[in-house]
Design a protein around this motif. Structure first.
Motif, short mmCIF file in Angstrom:
data_model
loop_
_atom_site.label_atom_id
_atom_site.label_comp_id
_atom_site.label_asym_id
_atom_site.label_seq_id
_atom_site.Cartn_x
_atom_site.Cartn_y
_atom_site.Cartn_z
N THR A 35 -7.78 10.15 -4.06
CA THR A 35 -6.66 11.10 -4.15
C THR A 35 -5.84 11.09 -2.87
N GLN A 36 -6.52 11.16 -1.74
CA GLN A 36 -5.81 11.21 -0.46
C GLN A 36 -5.20 9.84 -0.11
N CYS A 37 -5.87 8.76 -0.50
CA CYS A 37 -5.30 7.43 -0.24
C CYS A 37 -3.95 7.28 -0.93
N ALA A 38 -3.83 7.81 -2.14
CA ALA A 38 -2.55 7.73 -2.86
C ALA A 38 -1.46 8.44 -2.06
N THR A 47 -1.40 -0.32 2.16
CA THR A 47 -1.86 -0.76 0.84
C THR A 47 -3.27 -0.21 0.65
N HIS A 48 -3.49 0.43 -0.50
CA HIS A 48 -4.78 1.05 -0.79
C HIS A 48 -5.68 0.06 -1.54
N LEU A 49 -6.84 -0.23 -0.97
CA LEU A 49 -7.82 -1.08 -1.66
C LEU A 49 -9.10 -0.29 -1.83
N LEU A 93 -5.07 -10.62 1.12
CA LEU A 93 -4.17 -11.76 1.23
C LEU A 93 -3.05 -11.69 0.21
N GLU A 94 -3.41 -11.28 -1.00
CA GLU A 94 -2.41 -11.26 -2.07
C GLU A 94 -1.37 -10.16 -1.89
N SER A 95 -1.74 -9.10 -1.18
CA SER A 95 -0.83 -7.95 -1.07
C SER A 95 0.41 -8.27 -0.24
N LYS A 99 -1.21 -3.72 6.65
CA LYS A 99 -2.05 -2.55 6.96
C LYS A 99 -2.68 -1.98 5.69
N PHE A 100 -3.97 -1.73 5.80
CA PHE A 100 -4.76 -1.41 4.61
C PHE A 100 -5.64 -0.19 4.80
N LEU A 101 -5.75 0.56 3.68
CA LEU A 101 -6.77 1.60 3.58
C LEU A 101 -7.88 0.99 2.76
N ILE A 102 -9.04 0.80 3.35
CA ILE A 102 -10.17 0.27 2.59
C ILE A 102 -11.07 1.43 2.24
N ASP A 103 -11.04 1.79 0.95
CA ASP A 103 -11.64 3.04 0.45
C ASP A 103 -13.01 2.75 -0.17
N GLY A 104 -14.03 3.46 0.30
CA GLY A 104 -15.38 3.31 -0.27
C GLY A 104 -16.11 2.09 0.28
N PHE A 105 -15.72 1.63 1.41
CA PHE A 105 -16.32 0.46 2.06
C PHE A 105 -16.08 0.58 3.56
#
Ligand code: ADP
Ligand code: CDP
Ligand code: MG
Length: 208
Positions: A35-38, A47-49, A93-95, A99-105
């Motif tokens: 929810t917060q990543c969105a 970019t949310h992953l 790579l595909e995005s 800059k990335f949010l890596i969620d649950g990892f």
């Protein structure tokens, strides 16, 4: 055909060259990571992953690992790092973003050490949503996304895995001064106000 088919070695080299900025988003199941990543994506252009979303997409795609992943998710267990890291690397790579949010990892020490070894990426910081189990349980039981792991039996297993395996990762980053902790048992908007403070550059926080 683009990044999907290139060898892992090339993916690693290519990612290491790009040096993307990464924020790990951690917290128990139902703490509000997705929810917060969105909200963060909308305001700060990351970019949310979500590792969980990537694993669920892998099941749907009919991949040879699909059955194994499905069984592990049903049991609330953590999928071997090799599988999850490959999915994260491809998605990064595909995005095309840097800059990335890596969620649950990373969800355990194996996830953490393997990601660091393979990608050579250190997170900028770790956003940690701290939420009481009681509140997380209530949210998961009314999430209504048709997830096979949002039943009380699997939820209890996931809480135990979080305490035993994921909290030590948060502790590891705490020692390094990298954890930004957010009180997550508040309404969504209030939680996001606290999140915004973490993502806003220091100079902009000063009130004239
Ligand atoms: N601050 C909040 N207060 C109440 N409900 C929330 C809050 N944040 C998220 N939710 C709801 O709780 C459920 C779990 O949120 P989600 O973002 O999927 O958590 P996570 O990714 O950490 O498991 C969703 O149904 C979501 O709409
Ligand atoms: N790094 C990860 C992340 C998720 N998973 C699996 O995917 C499940 C769901 O993860 P998720 O992040 O979507 O779950 P929530 O915390 O969002 O509720 C976990 O319980 C694990 O079984 C994993 O194995 N390894
Ligand atoms: Mg989630």
């Amino acid at each position: 055909m683009g990044a999907v088919n290139v060898a892992n070695k090339d993916i690693n080299v290519s990612l290491a060259e790009k040096k993307p900025r990464v924020v790990f988003v951690l917290g128990g199941p139902g703490s509000g990571k997705g929810t917060q990543c969105a909200n963060i994506v909308e305001h700060f252009h990351y970019t949310h992953l979500s590792a969980g979303d990537l694993l669920r997409a892998e099941i749907k795609s009919g991949s040879e690992n699909g059955t194994m992943i499905q069984n592990m998710i049903k049991e609330g267990k953590i999928v071997p790092s090799e599988v999850t890291i490959k999915l994260l690397e491809k998605a990064m790579l595909e995005s095309g973003n840097d800059k990335f949010l890596i969620d649950g990892f990373p969800r355990n020490e194996e996830n953490r050490a393997a990601f660091e070894a393979v990608t050579k990426i250190e997170p900028e910081f770790v956003l940690f949503f701290n939420c009481p189990e009681e509140e997380m349980e209530k949210r998961l039981l009314s999430r209504n996304q048709g997830r096979e792991d949002d039943n009380i039996e699997t939820i209890r297993k996931r809480f135990k895995v979080f305490l035993d395996s994921s909290l030590p990762v948060i502790e590891y980053y705490k020692v390094k001064g990298k954890v930004r902790e957010i009180e997550a048992a508040k309404p969504i908007g209030e939680v996001f106000e606290a999140v915004k403070v973490v993502f806003t550059p220091k100079a902009e926080k000063v009130v004239a």
